[in-house]
Write a protein that holds these residues in place. Structure first.
Motif, PDB file in Angstrom:
ATOM      1  N   ALA A 173      75.176  52.814  53.186  1.00  0.00           N
ATOM      2  CA  ALA A 173      75.107  51.880  52.125  1.00  0.00           C
ATOM      3  C   ALA A 173      74.613  52.693  50.874  1.00  0.00           C
ATOM      4  O   ALA A 173      75.056  52.356  49.812  1.00  0.00           O
ATOM      5  CB  ALA A 173      73.705  51.022  52.340  1.00  0.00           C
ATOM      6  N   TYR A 174      74.097  53.857  50.988  1.00  0.00           N
ATOM      7  CA  TYR A 174      73.742  54.722  49.715  1.00  0.00           C
ATOM      8  C   TYR A 174      74.652  55.762  49.577  1.00  0.00           C
ATOM      9  O   TYR A 174      74.236  56.739  48.943  1.00  0.00           O
ATOM     10  CB  TYR A 174      72.287  55.028  50.261  1.00  0.00           C
ATOM     11  CG  TYR A 174      71.481  53.989  49.953  1.00  0.00           C
ATOM     12  CD1 TYR A 174      71.044  53.249  48.962  1.00  0.00           C
ATOM     13  CD2 TYR A 174      70.900  53.265  51.266  1.00  0.00           C
ATOM     14  CE1 TYR A 174      70.313  52.088  48.987  1.00  0.00           C
ATOM     15  CE2 TYR A 174      70.102  52.121  51.210  1.00  0.00           C
ATOM     16  CZ  TYR A 174      69.715  51.413  50.223  1.00  0.00           C
ATOM     17  OH  TYR A 174      69.012  50.354  50.103  1.00  0.00           O
ATOM     18  N   GLY A 183      78.954  41.064  52.382  1.00  0.00           N
ATOM     19  CA  GLY A 183      77.900  42.275  52.412  1.00  0.00           C
ATOM     20  C   GLY A 183      77.946  42.648  53.780  1.00  0.00           C
ATOM     21  O   GLY A 183      78.494  42.400  54.952  1.00  0.00           O
ATOM     22  N   SER A 184      77.153  44.025  53.781  1.00  0.00           N
ATOM     23  CA  SER A 184      77.268  44.666  55.170  1.00  0.00           C
ATOM     24  C   SER A 184      76.488  44.030  56.218  1.00  0.00           C
ATOM     25  O   SER A 184      76.496  44.170  57.638  1.00  0.00           O
ATOM     26  CB  SER A 184      76.871  46.287  55.184  1.00  0.00           C
ATOM     27  OG  SER A 184      75.829  46.236  54.172  1.00  0.00           O
ATOM     28  N   ASP A 185      75.631  43.114  55.721  1.00  0.00           N
ATOM     29  CA  ASP A 185      74.716  42.343  56.758  1.00  0.00           C
ATOM     30  C   ASP A 185      75.440  41.426  57.831  1.00  0.00           C
ATOM     31  O   ASP A 185      75.196  41.612  58.956  1.00  0.00           O
ATOM     32  CB  ASP A 185      73.784  41.499  55.934  1.00  0.00           C
ATOM     33  CG  ASP A 185      72.585  42.143  55.082  1.00  0.00           C
ATOM     34  OD1 ASP A 185      72.244  43.269  55.504  1.00  0.00           O
ATOM     35  OD2 ASP A 185      72.176  41.558  54.571  1.00  0.00           O
ATOM     36  N   ARG A 189      78.649  40.614  47.148  1.00  0.00           N
ATOM     37  CA  ARG A 189      78.357  40.416  48.741  1.00  0.00           C
ATOM     38  C   ARG A 189      79.887  41.081  49.445  1.00  0.00           C
ATOM     39  O   ARG A 189      80.457  40.104  49.768  1.00  0.00           O
ATOM     40  CB  ARG A 189      78.217  39.177  49.180  1.00  0.00           C
ATOM     41  CG  ARG A 189      76.978  38.412  48.584  1.00  0.00           C
ATOM     42  CD  ARG A 189      75.759  39.082  48.627  1.00  0.00           C
ATOM     43  NE  ARG A 189      75.424  39.487  49.939  1.00  0.00           N
ATOM     44  CZ  ARG A 189      74.812  40.747  50.622  1.00  0.00           C
ATOM     45  NH1 ARG A 189      75.120  41.618  49.775  1.00  0.00           N
ATOM     46  NH2 ARG A 189      74.659  40.784  51.888  1.00  0.00           N
ATOM     47  N   SER A 211      77.132  46.801  47.265  1.00  0.00           N
ATOM     48  CA  SER A 211      76.018  46.197  46.824  1.00  0.00           C
ATOM     49  C   SER A 211      75.347  47.431  45.805  1.00  0.00           C
ATOM     50  O   SER A 211      74.942  47.304  44.833  1.00  0.00           O
ATOM     51  CB  SER A 211      75.056  45.706  47.825  1.00  0.00           C
ATOM     52  OG  SER A 211      75.816  44.782  48.394  1.00  0.00           O
ATOM     53  N   LYS A 212      74.988  48.439  46.554  1.00  0.00           N
ATOM     54  CA  LYS A 212      74.120  49.665  45.922  1.00  0.00           C
ATOM     55  C   LYS A 212      74.920  50.332  44.805  1.00  0.00           C
ATOM     56  O   LYS A 212      74.365  50.704  44.042  1.00  0.00           O
ATOM     57  CB  LYS A 212      73.547  50.503  47.007  1.00  0.00           C
ATOM     58  CG  LYS A 212      72.879  49.704  48.394  1.00  0.00           C
ATOM     59  CD  LYS A 212      71.673  48.763  47.785  1.00  0.00           C
ATOM     60  CE  LYS A 212      71.410  47.747  48.921  1.00  0.00           C
ATOM     61  NZ  LYS A 212      71.256  48.198  50.088  1.00  0.00           N
ATOM     62  N   ALA A 255      71.075  54.465  59.704  1.00  0.00           N
ATOM     63  CA  ALA A 255      71.110  54.605  58.084  1.00  0.00           C
ATOM     64  C   ALA A 255      71.195  55.881  57.587  1.00  0.00           C
ATOM     65  O   ALA A 255      70.285  56.706  57.804  1.00  0.00           O
ATOM     66  CB  ALA A 255      70.223  53.578  57.391  1.00  0.00           C
ATOM     67  N   THR A 276      78.927  49.397  51.687  1.00  0.00           N
ATOM     68  CA  THR A 276      78.692  48.199  51.079  1.00  0.00           C
ATOM     69  C   THR A 276      79.119  48.628  49.587  1.00  0.00           C
ATOM     70  O   THR A 276      78.611  49.580  49.280  1.00  0.00           O
ATOM     71  CB  THR A 276      77.297  47.646  51.158  1.00  0.00           C
ATOM     72  OG1 THR A 276      77.331  46.488  50.422  1.00  0.00           O
ATOM     73  CG2 THR A 276      76.292  48.505  50.974  1.00  0.00           C
ATOM     74  N   PHE A 282      66.073  50.022  58.394  1.00  0.00           N
ATOM     75  CA  PHE A 282      66.535  48.713  57.840  1.00  0.00           C
ATOM     76  C   PHE A 282      66.291  47.600  58.960  1.00  0.00           C
ATOM     77  O   PHE A 282      66.760  47.435  59.874  1.00  0.00           O
ATOM     78  CB  PHE A 282      68.054  48.932  57.414  1.00  0.00           C
ATOM     79  CG  PHE A 282      68.596  47.692  56.713  1.00  0.00           C
ATOM     80  CD1 PHE A 282      68.194  47.450  55.676  1.00  0.00           C
ATOM     81  CD2 PHE A 282      69.870  47.287  57.086  1.00  0.00           C
ATOM     82  CE1 PHE A 282      68.657  46.377  54.850  1.00  0.00           C
ATOM     83  CE2 PHE A 282      70.342  46.202  56.409  1.00  0.00           C
ATOM     84  CZ  PHE A 282      69.758  45.589  55.397  1.00  0.00           C
ATOM     85  N   ASN A 317      66.858  53.712  54.557  1.00  0.00           N
ATOM     86  CA  ASN A 317      66.195  52.939  54.012  1.00  0.00           C
ATOM     87  C   ASN A 317      65.019  52.390  54.998  1.00  0.00           C
ATOM     88  O   ASN A 317      65.325  51.850  56.024  1.00  0.00           O
ATOM     89  CB  ASN A 317      67.190  51.652  53.504  1.00  0.00           C
ATOM     90  CG  ASN A 317      66.368  50.453  52.909  1.00  0.00           C
ATOM     91  OD1 ASN A 317      65.028  50.715  52.608  1.00  0.00           O
ATOM     92  ND2 ASN A 317      66.968  49.467  52.711  1.00  0.00           N
ATOM     93  N   TYR A 359      68.651  45.396  61.118  1.00  0.00           N
ATOM     94  CA  TYR A 359      69.042  45.643  62.776  1.00  0.00           C
ATOM     95  C   TYR A 359      68.181  44.765  63.696  1.00  0.00           C
ATOM     96  O   TYR A 359      68.866  44.246  64.617  1.00  0.00           O
ATOM     97  CB  TYR A 359      68.986  47.259  62.745  1.00  0.00           C
ATOM     98  CG  TYR A 359      69.703  47.952  61.837  1.00  0.00           C
ATOM     99  CD1 TYR A 359      71.047  47.711  61.156  1.00  0.00           C
ATOM    100  CD2 TYR A 359      69.057  49.338  61.344  1.00  0.00           C
ATOM    101  CE1 TYR A 359      71.425  48.393  60.174  1.00  0.00           C
ATOM    102  CE2 TYR A 359      69.637  50.048  60.558  1.00  0.00           C
ATOM    103  CZ  TYR A 359      70.740  49.776  60.002  1.00  0.00           C
ATOM    104  OH  TYR A 359      71.413  50.576  59.013  1.00  0.00           O
ATOM    105  N   ASP A 382      75.536  53.704  59.094  1.00  0.00           N
ATOM    106  CA  ASP A 382      75.221  52.462  57.919  1.00  0.00           C
ATOM    107  C   ASP A 382      75.176  53.655  56.543  1.00  0.00           C
ATOM    108  O   ASP A 382      74.036  54.022  56.250  1.00  0.00           O
ATOM    109  CB  ASP A 382      74.195  51.867  58.144  1.00  0.00           C
ATOM    110  CG  ASP A 382      73.713  50.804  57.030  1.00  0.00           C
ATOM    111  OD1 ASP A 382      74.480  50.928  55.891  1.00  0.00           O
ATOM    112  OD2 ASP A 382      73.135  49.913  57.269  1.00  0.00           O
TER     113      ASP A 382
HETATM  114  C1  LIG Z   1      70.885  47.318  51.420  1.00  0.00           C
HETATM  115  C2  LIG Z   1      71.429  47.686  52.695  1.00  0.00           C
HETATM  116  C3  LIG Z   1      72.279  47.051  53.327  1.00  0.00           C
HETATM  117  C4  LIG Z   1      73.095  45.615  53.176  1.00  0.00           C
HETATM  118  O1  LIG Z   1      73.969  45.458  52.169  1.00  0.00           O
HETATM  119  P1  LIG Z   1      74.603  44.357  51.646  1.00  0.00           P
HETATM  120  O2  LIG Z   1      75.919  44.881  51.743  1.00  0.00           O
HETATM  121  O3  LIG Z   1      74.103  43.952  50.574  1.00  0.00           O
HETATM  122  O4  LIG Z   1      74.438  43.069  52.855  1.00  0.00           O
HETATM  123  C5  LIG Z   1      72.721  47.530  54.693  1.00  0.00           C
HETATM  124  N1  LIG Z   1      72.233  48.624  55.057  1.00  0.00           N
HETATM  125  C6  LIG Z   1      71.180  49.458  54.422  1.00  0.00           C
HETATM  126  C7  LIG Z   1      70.650  50.619  55.099  1.00  0.00           C
HETATM  127  C8  LIG Z   1      70.779  48.737  53.014  1.00  0.00           C
HETATM  128  O5  LIG Z   1      69.826  49.372  52.512  1.00  0.00           O
END
Ligand SMILES: *Cc1c(COP(=O)(O)O)cnc(C)c1O
Length: 358
Positions: A191-192, A88-90, A225, A217-218, A160, A215, A114, A164, A117, A189
């Motif tokens: 993610a989207y 995951g990016s976490d 992950r 994920s989205k 981000a 990531t 987010f 988010n 951080y 970041d």
């Molecule tokens: C959901 C999200 C992440 C986390 O993504 P994972 O890869 O699921 O850990 C990271 N940054 C932002 C801005 C998010 O919204």
């Protein structure tokens, strides 16, 4: 709290609230930015077949070389840039923090933003500085941000892009100014990324302090992950040293590579989510007392009448719809809810439940 716990655990950890995940059993789940679509039957079969040759008795490829090659091709990561994988990016956020953490070092980001951080800064023993966005439209307050960069000298700035939980994309010229003014690393970041047409990935290399994190994920693989970080080789080689060995399991490596080779399925789902986002936004705009904020993500932030967010959240839940209640989490998010764009029928159920909330 027992003496031992109190004595042993760092105060900044004791004072932290654990990351909360609500129980969604039986509810339409519009709270966590998940892609609502599953795969066609044929593709599921092919995937399970691909997994048959995965060896669970062996450790995974420590560098995930095959998966990284597929990611490079699929995402257009510049050849000259390094690429790191995270659980995951976490996990990548955590690796970045661990690589720079020292007494007095700071992480800076934008609020509302987010939450990880801030949490990870604490885990790593770093200070977190949140610079408020503008209240009207959650855009960047460039003078405030420039002053904060100058004053705080953060080791890392997280942006981000899009943001988010607000859903908006910051002005491109303004974020360039941040990259140029930051004394340390700037992490975009993204993610989207699947839900916007803008990205700084093609601009990697233009500044030595810019890295881009994304990531899967989205875009439809939240269960796997898998996050990735692209940036200058020399820098990433150092950050890589904080990675735990074998952080990406064999099932994730094989499944992610498979999914990316069939990316057209995910892309089609992304297009449908973007279409539903427009429809949902238009419908929300037509509701009395509801103000949706424009979104470049797969969720929409909305403001409801003063003092009503809690009631409306509970009423939606009684109607079988789970969203995120952001009221009370941050001064600029008073009276705000966040809804993830779901399938058409899920969005309709949400709209009906919202219109009939007391
Ligand atoms: C959901 C999200 C992440 C986390 O993504 P994972 O890869 O699921 O850990 C990271 N940054 C932002 C801005 C998010 O919204």
């Amino acid at each position: 709290m027992s003496n031992l716990t109190e004595h042993l655990i760092r105060p900044e950890i004791r004072n932290l609230d654990a990351y909360q995940v609500p129980d969604a059993a039986g509810l339409i789940k519009l709270d966590a930015m998940e892609n609502p679509y599953t795969w066609p039957e044929e593709l599921r079969r092919e995937w399970l077949e691909a997994l048959q040759v995965v060896h669970l008795n062996r450790y995974p490829d420590p560098q995930g070389n095959e998966l990284r090659a597929v990611l490079r091709a699929s995402m257009g990561i510049p050849d000259a840039m390094g690429l790191l994988l995270g659980n995951g990016s976490d996990e990548l956020i955590q690796m970045l923090a661990l690589a720079v953490a020292q007494p007095g070092r700071k992480i800076l980001s934008l609020d509302p933003g987010f939450v990880m951080y801030r949490m990870i800064a604490r885990f790593a023993g770093m200070a977190y500085v949140g610079v408020p966005l503008r209240a009207e439209d959650f855009s960047l307050d460039l003078p405030a941000l420039s002053a904060a960069l100058e004053r705080e000298q953060p080791a890392i700035v997280f942006i981000a892009y899009p943001n988010n939980p607000t859903g908006n994309l910051f002005d491109a010229d303004a974020v360039v100014r941040i990259i140029e003014a930051a004394p340390g690393l700037v992490v975009f970041d993204e993610a989207y990324a699947p839900f916007t047409d803008r990205s700084f990935l093609p601009r990697l290399g233009d500044w030595s302090n810019l890295v881009v994190m994304r990531t899967l994920s989205k875009m439809g693989l939240a269960g796997l992950r898998l996050g990735y970080l692209a940036g200058p080789n020399e820098l990433l080689a150092e950050i890589d040293k904080t990675r735990l060995p074998y952080n990406i399991g064999v099932l994730t490596q094989a499944s992610a590579a498979f999914a990316l080779r069939h990316r057209e399925v995910l892309d089609e789902q992304t297009r449908r989510i973007r279409g539903e986002r427009s429809r949902l936004f238009a419908r929300l705009s037509g509701l009395d007392g509801v103000r949706p904020y424009p979104s470049e993500t797969n969720f929409i932030l909305l403001r409801v009448p003063t003092g009503r967010a809690g009631e409306i959240f509970e009423s939606l839940k009684r109607s079988g719809v789970l969203v995120k209640n952001l009221d009370g989490t941050q001064p600029l998010l008073e009276d705000c809810l966040r809804v993830t764009v779901g399938r058409a029928e899920e969005n309709d159920a949400f709209l009906v439940a919202l219109a009939s909330a007391p």
